[in-house]
Design a protein around this motif. Structure first.
Motif, PDB file in Angstrom:
ATOM      1  N   THR A  80      -9.356  14.542  -1.971  1.00 42.25           N
ATOM      2  CA  THR A  80      -8.384  14.939  -0.960  1.00 42.25           C
ATOM      3  C   THR A  80      -7.545  13.724  -0.559  1.00 42.25           C
ATOM      4  O   THR A  80      -7.950  12.577  -0.796  1.00 42.25           O
ATOM      5  N   PRO A  81      -6.401  13.953   0.076  1.00 37.81           N
ATOM      6  CA  PRO A  81      -5.616  12.811   0.566  1.00 37.81           C
ATOM      7  C   PRO A  81      -6.419  11.917   1.516  1.00 37.81           C
ATOM      8  O   PRO A  81      -6.290  10.687   1.470  1.00 37.81           O
ATOM      9  N   ALA A  82      -7.267  12.499   2.334  1.00 40.09           N
ATOM     10  CA  ALA A  82      -8.074  11.699   3.264  1.00 40.09           C
ATOM     11  C   ALA A  82      -9.063  10.804   2.518  1.00 40.09           C
ATOM     12  O   ALA A  82      -9.280   9.650   2.913  1.00 40.09           O
ATOM     13  N   GLU A  83      -9.644  11.321   1.440  1.00 45.06           N
ATOM     14  CA  GLU A  83     -10.592  10.517   0.660  1.00 45.06           C
ATOM     15  C   GLU A  83      -9.881   9.350  -0.033  1.00 45.06           C
ATOM     16  O   GLU A  83     -10.383   8.223  -0.043  1.00 45.06           O
ATOM     17  N   VAL A  84      -8.695   9.611  -0.572  1.00 47.33           N
ATOM     18  CA  VAL A  84      -7.918   8.547  -1.214  1.00 47.33           C
ATOM     19  C   VAL A  84      -7.485   7.524  -0.170  1.00 47.33           C
ATOM     20  O   VAL A  84      -7.584   6.314  -0.383  1.00 47.33           O
ATOM     21  N   ALA A  85      -7.031   8.006   0.973  1.00 48.64           N
ATOM     22  CA  ALA A  85      -6.596   7.116   2.051  1.00 48.64           C
ATOM     23  C   ALA A  85      -7.734   6.205   2.494  1.00 48.64           C
ATOM     24  O   ALA A  85      -7.521   5.011   2.742  1.00 48.64           O
ATOM     25  N   ASN A  86      -8.923   6.741   2.576  1.00 49.28           N
ATOM     26  CA  ASN A  86     -10.085   5.948   2.961  1.00 49.28           C
ATOM     27  C   ASN A  86     -10.352   4.839   1.948  1.00 49.28           C
ATOM     28  O   ASN A  86     -10.684   3.715   2.323  1.00 49.28           O
TER      29      ASN A  86
END
Length: 69
Positions: free
Chosen positions: A13-19
């Motif tokens: 997800t975008p949140a996982e990549v952002a992390n």
């Protein structure tokens, strides 16, 4: 019977990549829109990113080989 590699690819997800990059999820979306990272759209229209591509980009950025994301 042939196996499609894309179906077994782990999607993030975008949140996982952002992390992983320590940035805001909206930054990841901007990278995708700019062509720096390819994304797959779900049936609901959400973006998902191939884990292998994300890890390669992260390794390039951390080693200084890749252009600044």
């Amino acid at each position: 019977m042939s196996t499609n590699a894309a179906t077994s690819e782990v999607l993030l997800t975008p949140a996982e990549v952002a992390n992983m990059f320590r940035v805001d999820p909206k930054t990841v979306t901007r990278w995708a829109k700019a062509g720096k990272l390819s994304s797959i759209r779900t049936l609901g229209g959400h973006r998902r990113y191939r884990e292998s591509e994300v890890r390669n980009l992260l390794a390039d950025v951390e080693s200084g080989r890749g252009a600044e994301v």
